[in-house]
Motif scaffolding. Structure first.
Motif, PDB file in Angstrom:
ATOM      1  N   TYR A  40       0.830  -1.204   0.000  1.00 42.62           N
ATOM      2  CA  TYR A  40       0.000   0.000   0.000  1.00 42.62           C
ATOM      3  C   TYR A  40       0.864   1.254   0.000  1.00 42.62           C
ATOM      4  O   TYR A  40       0.539   2.243  -0.649  1.00 42.62           O
ATOM      5  CB  TYR A  40      -0.961  -0.009   1.192  1.00 42.62           C
ATOM      6  N   ARG A  41       1.974   1.192   0.698  1.00 43.69           N
ATOM      7  CA  ARG A  41       2.870   2.347   0.736  1.00 43.69           C
ATOM      8  C   ARG A  41       3.481   2.611  -0.654  1.00 43.69           C
ATOM      9  O   ARG A  41       3.540   3.751  -1.101  1.00 43.69           O
ATOM     10  CB  ARG A  41       3.980   2.081   1.758  1.00 43.69           C
ATOM     11  N   THR A  44       1.060   4.189  -3.124  1.00 39.26           N
ATOM     12  CA  THR A  44       0.965   5.639  -2.928  1.00 39.26           C
ATOM     13  C   THR A  44       2.172   6.339  -3.549  1.00 39.26           C
ATOM     14  O   THR A  44       2.033   7.342  -4.257  1.00 39.26           O
ATOM     15  CB  THR A  44       0.892   5.962  -1.421  1.00 39.26           C
ATOM     16  N   GLU A  47       2.054   6.309  -7.307  1.00 39.77           N
ATOM     17  CA  GLU A  47       1.076   7.267  -7.830  1.00 39.77           C
ATOM     18  C   GLU A  47       1.651   8.674  -7.759  1.00 39.77           C
ATOM     19  O   GLU A  47       1.516   9.449  -8.710  1.00 39.77           O
ATOM     20  CB  GLU A  47      -0.246   7.183  -7.058  1.00 39.77           C
ATOM     21  N   ASN A  48       2.329   8.974  -6.658  1.00 38.26           N
ATOM     22  CA  ASN A  48       2.946  10.298  -6.522  1.00 38.26           C
ATOM     23  C   ASN A  48       4.027  10.543  -7.574  1.00 38.26           C
ATOM     24  O   ASN A  48       4.252  11.675  -7.982  1.00 38.26           O
ATOM     25  CB  ASN A  48       3.522  10.474  -5.118  1.00 38.26           C
ATOM     26  N   TRP A  56     -11.060   5.448  -7.365  1.00 35.93           N
ATOM     27  CA  TRP A  56     -11.943   4.695  -6.477  1.00 35.93           C
ATOM     28  C   TRP A  56     -13.126   4.136  -7.241  1.00 35.93           C
ATOM     29  O   TRP A  56     -13.735   4.823  -8.058  1.00 35.93           O
ATOM     30  CB  TRP A  56     -12.435   5.576  -5.335  1.00 35.93           C
ATOM     31  N   LYS A  66      -9.725   0.822  -4.646  1.00 31.47           N
ATOM     32  CA  LYS A  66      -8.993   1.788  -5.465  1.00 31.47           C
ATOM     33  C   LYS A  66      -8.268   1.028  -6.570  1.00 31.47           C
ATOM     34  O   LYS A  66      -7.286   0.329  -6.318  1.00 31.47           O
ATOM     35  CB  LYS A  66      -8.005   2.562  -4.595  1.00 31.47           C
ATOM     36  N   TYR A  68      -5.867   0.650  -9.740  1.00 26.86           N
ATOM     37  CA  TYR A  68      -4.721   1.355 -10.306  1.00 26.86           C
ATOM     38  C   TYR A  68      -4.457   0.881 -11.728  1.00 26.86           C
ATOM     39  O   TYR A  68      -4.625  -0.296 -12.046  1.00 26.86           O
ATOM     40  CB  TYR A  68      -3.466   1.083  -9.478  1.00 26.86           C
TER      41      TYR A  68
END
Lengths: 180, 180
Positions: A40-41, A44, A47-48, A56, A66, A68
């Motif tokens: 999960y980290r 993120t 995505e950044n 979502w 969510k 991706y």
DNA sequence: GGTCCCATGTAACAAGTTACATGATTCC
DNA sequence: GGAATCATGTAACTTGTTACATGGGACC
């Protein structure tokens, strides 16, 4: 590293975190044990960085998820990683322990290798079963060529486990010899 | 992990950071690549935990050095680690890449495995040479029983490299078959 | 009522990587 | 004059681990 694994999976299909974790558990677990919190980290972080994009999706009877998908930048990054040489950084925790086993008695160490052998024999069985489900995975990967490489990782794992069992036998034999 | 490796070495002999690094380079490098910055950091941490004790020694013609020795608490910690089961957390970066090689062409992938094979053949040679210096290490470790386990790690490394070469051959053969 | 599945994360910590930084002596 | 050896670290960052935290729906 995990970062590129996730990128690779999203290059095959859009997925949510949960599905990525399931895929790791089913198909990559024999060479990569992915942690939930890390996945999960990384999602993120990816995505950044603009390598993936999430959105979502509402479901009924199930929690929102969510989903991706990989971006063009992500595909470039993936291609670069695939073309780069893997510089082998060796790190085998098992051998670190073995190196210092001279602190323990011969009998304790024979027991150590017997236990290790038994654990690897169980893992060997798991590989035999994996083999039998290869057809299933060929379908899932929807591509024979791609599934070939999945097969290569399985074959590596099987060889490694087999090798470890043989090595245990040799160590046990040497220890027993020492005992005389 | 490295923490226990350092503890193990200090259990054999008092050493300074530099000597620990050298020992890693000479004897443990085939299964553990220790970073300078991490070794010095772990030494500080181990001293703060009371597992080792350091003291500065002046030398002439050479820089001062900080010699460390293991404490009783350190010996207890080491013994506990040695008796604990190694829970194998699998993580093979090479296989992560192989898994996704389906994105590249057959020819690129044949080249990939040829290169990998060549790299492992060089490593194999290094193991053969290591074998020939085993007597030297037996002396250095000052203990035949202890040096036996060093030998076990070498034999594991040799087997692993050999196995990897064979696996490369199989992958190359399978790819060439696919090409037809 | 309990467990499994689906689904998402945070917080704190431990371990490993890369780059930077210094400086004397010895040997070629 | 330059490289190798001896000797110590810091800083910033990335990666991996462990524990905690929540909550609905399905199935038995």
């Amino acid at each position: 590293m995990l970062k590129h694994g996730i990128l690779g999976l999203l290059n095959y299909n859009d997925m949510n975190g949960y599905e990525i974790l399931e895929t790791f558990r089913h198909s990559l677990n024999h060479f990569w044990n992915a942690q939930k919190s890390q996945v999960y980290r990384e999602l993120t972080a990816l995505e950044n960085s603009g390598y993936i994009q999430g959105s979502w999706v509402e479901q009924d009877g199930k929690p929102d998820k969510k989903m991706y998908s990989i971006t063009d930048e992500g595909r470039v990054e993936l291609a670069q990683w695939l073309s780069k040489d893997e510089k082998e950084s060796v790190r085998t925790p098992l051998l670190m322990k073995v190196f210092f086993l001279g602190e323990k008695s011969i009998d304790e160490n024979i027991a150590f290798f017997m236990k290790l052998k038994a654990a690897n024999e169980i893992r060997y069985q798991a590989f035999v079963e994996a083999d039998q489900s290869q057809d299933y995975y060929s379908d899932e990967l929807q591509d024979l060529y791609r599934s070939m490489f999945w097969g290569f990782t399985i074959s590596y794992g099987r060889k490694r486990v087999k090798m470890t069992i043989e090595w245990c036998d040799e160590c046990i034999a040497a220890l027993k010899e020492q005992k005389k």
